[in-house]
Design a protein around this motif. Structure first.
Motif, short mmCIF file in Angstrom:
data_model
loop_
_atom_site.label_atom_id
_atom_site.label_comp_id
_atom_site.label_asym_id
_atom_site.label_seq_id
_atom_site.Cartn_x
_atom_site.Cartn_y
_atom_site.Cartn_z
N ILE A 1 1.93 13.78 -2.61
CA ILE A 1 2.74 13.39 -3.77
C ILE A 1 2.01 12.29 -4.54
CG2 ILE A 1 4.94 12.44 -4.53
CD1 ILE A 1 6.19 13.57 -1.98
N PRO A 2 1.66 12.52 -5.79
CA PRO A 2 0.91 11.52 -6.54
C PRO A 2 1.78 10.29 -6.87
CG PRO A 2 1.52 13.34 -7.97
CD PRO A 2 1.91 13.74 -6.58
N LEU A 3 1.11 9.18 -7.10
CA LEU A 3 1.78 7.93 -7.42
C LEU A 3 1.69 7.68 -8.94
CD1 LEU A 3 3.13 5.26 -6.48
CD2 LEU A 3 0.83 4.31 -6.23
N SER A 4 2.82 7.43 -9.55
CA SER A 4 2.83 7.09 -10.98
C SER A 4 2.70 5.57 -11.13
CB SER A 4 4.13 7.56 -11.63
OG SER A 4 5.21 6.78 -11.16
N ASN A 5 2.55 5.11 -12.38
CA ASN A 5 2.46 3.67 -12.63
C ASN A 5 3.82 3.01 -12.77
OD1 ASN A 5 -0.29 3.65 -12.58
ND2 ASN A 5 -0.55 3.83 -14.78
N LEU A 6 4.90 3.77 -12.61
CA LEU A 6 6.23 3.23 -12.88
C LEU A 6 6.63 2.17 -11.86
CD1 LEU A 6 8.25 6.44 -13.83
CD2 LEU A 6 7.19 4.77 -15.36
N VAL A 7 7.22 1.08 -12.39
CA VAL A 7 7.80 0.03 -11.54
C VAL A 7 9.16 -0.31 -12.15
CG1 VAL A 7 7.58 -2.32 -10.67
CG2 VAL A 7 5.54 -0.89 -10.93
N GLY A 8 10.22 -0.14 -11.39
CA GLY A 8 11.56 -0.39 -11.92
C GLY A 8 12.58 0.44 -11.18
N SER A 9 13.50 1.03 -11.93
CA SER A 9 14.52 1.90 -11.36
C SER A 9 14.65 3.14 -12.23
CB SER A 9 15.87 1.15 -11.29
OG SER A 9 16.85 1.96 -10.70
N PHE A 10 14.31 4.32 -11.69
CA PHE A 10 14.21 5.53 -12.49
C PHE A 10 14.90 6.71 -11.81
CE2 PHE A 10 10.69 2.88 -13.77
CZ PHE A 10 10.73 2.97 -15.16
N SER A 11 15.22 7.72 -12.62
CA SER A 11 15.79 8.97 -12.13
C SER A 11 15.14 10.13 -12.86
CB SER A 11 17.30 9.00 -12.35
OG SER A 11 17.61 8.93 -13.73
N ALA B 1 14.71 -2.06 -6.96
CA ALA B 1 16.02 -2.27 -6.33
C ALA B 1 15.92 -2.14 -4.81
CB ALA B 1 17.04 -1.28 -6.89
N LYS B 2 15.10 -1.18 -4.35
CA LYS B 2 14.91 -0.98 -2.90
C LYS B 2 13.74 -1.77 -2.35
CE LYS B 2 16.62 3.81 -3.06
NZ LYS B 2 16.27 5.24 -2.79
N ASN B 3 12.91 -2.31 -3.24
CA ASN B 3 11.69 -3.01 -2.84
C ASN B 3 10.80 -2.12 -1.98
OD1 ASN B 3 10.01 -5.28 -3.00
ND2 ASN B 3 10.70 -6.04 -1.02
N ALA B 4 10.70 -0.85 -2.41
CA ALA B 4 9.90 0.14 -1.66
C ALA B 4 9.59 1.31 -2.59
CB ALA B 4 10.66 0.63 -0.43
N TYR B 5 8.64 2.15 -2.13
CA TYR B 5 8.29 3.33 -2.91
C TYR B 5 9.39 4.39 -2.77
CZ TYR B 5 3.66 1.41 -3.65
OH TYR B 5 2.62 0.61 -4.02
N ASP B 6 9.64 5.07 -3.87
CA ASP B 6 10.67 6.10 -3.89
C ASP B 6 10.07 7.36 -4.52
OD1 ASP B 6 13.09 7.21 -3.46
OD2 ASP B 6 14.23 5.88 -4.78
N VAL B 7 10.58 8.53 -4.12
CA VAL B 7 10.06 9.81 -4.64
C VAL B 7 11.10 10.45 -5.54
CG1 VAL B 7 9.30 12.14 -4.04
CG2 VAL B 7 8.56 10.18 -2.67
N PHE C 1 6.76 13.09 -7.76
CA PHE C 1 5.86 11.92 -7.89
C PHE C 1 6.60 10.70 -7.35
CE2 PHE C 1 8.15 12.09 -11.91
CZ PHE C 1 8.56 10.77 -12.09
N ALA C 2 5.82 9.69 -7.01
CA ALA C 2 6.38 8.46 -6.42
C ALA C 2 6.25 7.31 -7.40
CB ALA C 2 5.64 8.13 -5.12
N TYR C 3 7.15 6.32 -7.26
CA TYR C 3 7.09 5.09 -8.05
C TYR C 3 7.64 3.95 -7.20
CZ TYR C 3 12.14 4.78 -8.84
OH TYR C 3 13.48 4.62 -8.66
N PHE C 4 7.40 2.71 -7.65
CA PHE C 4 7.90 1.57 -6.88
C PHE C 4 9.28 1.19 -7.39
CE2 PHE C 4 8.37 -2.88 -5.62
CZ PHE C 4 8.04 -2.78 -4.27
N ASN C 5 10.27 1.32 -6.50
CA ASN C 5 11.66 1.03 -6.84
C ASN C 5 11.95 -0.44 -6.56
OD1 ASN C 5 14.50 0.81 -6.89
ND2 ASN C 5 14.73 2.98 -6.36
N PRO D 1 0.83 -1.22 0.00
CA PRO D 1 0.00 0.00 0.00
C PRO D 1 0.86 1.26 0.00
CG PRO D 1 -0.07 -1.08 2.14
CD PRO D 1 0.63 -2.02 1.22
N TYR D 2 0.37 2.27 -0.71
CA TYR D 2 1.10 3.53 -0.82
C TYR D 2 0.58 4.50 0.23
CZ TYR D 2 2.68 7.97 -2.81
OH TYR D 2 3.24 9.20 -3.00
N ASN D 3 1.42 4.83 1.20
CA ASN D 3 0.99 5.71 2.30
C ASN D 3 1.96 6.87 2.49
OD1 ASN D 3 -1.26 4.08 3.05
ND2 ASN D 3 0.17 2.64 4.00
#
Length: 414
Positions: free
Chosen positions: A102-112, A203-209, A197-201, A95-97
């Motif tokens: 900060i809105p949540l994007s659909n991205l899943v992976g590793s981004f910058s 590599a960290k197995n967690a949400y990142d901003v 915005f936030a996405y699921f990282n 769950p995203y809390n």
């Protein structure tokens, strides 16, 4: 000669990563390996069943017929096969809390994310461009990004986002770039808030901003004077109109100067002389347009230049280091496939030796050309994916063989 049925992946967004062929020794027997790779992005969680893929391949089998050298002849027979089934266990995203808004994007992976501002000091009415680029590995195409907010007293213009996607054996990567033109309408120090915005990282197995920096624009007054009257002077008095020059036609300053004039009779010659330049221009326009359309057909131009480009590519192949068989085979194979693609007006770079032979046979080229090209390209492809190496003589022979094949194709295919 493997043939695999087209595959659809239900409950996934899929991207084909390409086909790879190489040889492998198993129990002292050489096998040809065909490897297909897909990037799969599951659209639901839980156990997802992937049935095996069906296909058909040619297998060499011994016959009862003896050869001239005393052994048994072989023949190729087609055999069907099915790959093993796979069950994927797809986990749910946590769950995203987030505490901040900060809105949540659909991205899943590793981004910058990175951003830049064209000008940080400008005048009222001038423009500057804010550029934001999101890049990384994962489902970049499915990303949903928040709108870039601009302060009041601004005009803003959005460009169409630029998307670059790279599909490779290792997976999918790419970037999306957003550009926004900003025009300030008042002076002062104006703050541009960051984009977050936030996405699921993974590599960290967690949400990142991801966040851009905050920018401050220094806006100074415009040089242009506003509200200048074009009717009255500065003291409010009106000035008489002065004639400061004459136009091609005389300026009429009173009604008495307007006189009725008789029109000359327009002759046929006059009409022809008036219309002739336009007619000549129209004819030349049509001719030039047709010629331009013909020349703009890139496939025709490529076909005409195919052999010249091939000769140029072959010069570079001959100049390559003698000890690098893999680079040599990639360069030689690529040059010949590009020539066939341009000459036959097909997509040539990714062709397999089998597809290459089929295209040449379809053009009714002699069997000796088809078979020699097939043998040469199979050798080149085998070296690209195996540890084999070419001797100097073998390299010369392959160059000579494909050069001769191209010369014969050039004579046969017009």
């Amino acid at each position: 000669n493997i043939a695999i049925s087209p595959r659809e992946f239900k409950d996934f967004i899929s991207e084909e990563l390409g086909k790879r062929e190489y040889s492998k020794m198993i129990n002292n027997q050489r096998y040809v390996v065909t490897e297909l790779r897909y990037a799969l992005f599951p659209m639901k969680s839980g156990a997802i069943y992937l049935p095996g893929i069906e296909g058909e391949a040619g297998i060499l089998c011994k016959t009862n017929r003896r050869t001239f050298f005393g052994g048994y002849a072989t023949t190729q027979r087609n055999r069907g096969f099915t790959t093993n089934d796979i069950t994927l266990n797809v986990k749910k995203l946590p769950p995203y809390n987030m505490k901040e808004d900060i809105p949540l994007s659909n991205l899943v992976g590793s981004f910058s994310i990175k951003s830049s501002l064209g000008k940080k000091s400008l005048k009222v009415g001038d423009s500057t461009t804010l550029t934001i680029t999101v890049s990384g590995t994962g489902n970049i195409r499915e990303g949903v990004f928040p709108e870039v907010k601009t302060p009041e007293h601004f005009k803003s213009y959005d460009d169409k986002p630029e998307e670059r996607i790279y599909v490779r054996i290792g997976g999918i990567s790419g970037s999306k770039t957003f550009k926004k033109a900003l025009v300030p309408l008042k002076e002062g120090d104006i703050v541009l808030p960051p984009l977050k915005f936030a996405y699921f990282n993974t590599a960290k197995n967690a949400y990142d901003v991801l966040s851009t920096p905050e920018y401050t624009l220094k806006v100074s007054p415009s040089d242009e004077k506003q509200g200048i009257s074009t009717i009255a002077g500065r003291n409010g008095t009106k000035h008489a109109v002065k004639i400061i020059g004459q136009d091609v036609l005389p300026i009429v300053t009173s009604l008495d100067a307007i006189k009725e004039e008789n029109l000359n009779v327009i002759t046929v010659t006059t009409i022809v002389l008036v219309l002739l330049p336009g007619m000549v221009y129209l004819v030349f326009f049509i001719i030039v347009r047709r010629k331009h359309k013909h020349l703009s057909d890139r496939s025709i131009l490529k076909k005409r230049k195919a052999y010249r480009v091939f000769i140029s590519d072959m010069k570079r192949v001959k100049e390559m280091p003698k000890d690098d068989s893999k680079e040599f085979s990639m360069a030689l194979s690529g040059a010949f496939k590009k020539y066939i693609g341009d000459k036959m007006v097909v997509s040539g770079v990714a062709m397999t030796p089998k597809e290459l032979s089929y295209i040449l046979a379809e053009k009714k080229l002699p069997a000796d050309i088809v078979s020699s090209v097939s043998r040469a390209t199979e050798k080149l492809e085998r070296v690209q994916f195996a540890s084999e190496k070419f001797s100097v003589d073998e390299k010369k022979e392959l160059v000579k063989l494909l050069n001769n094949a191209a010369k014969k194709i050039e004579k046969k295919v017009k």
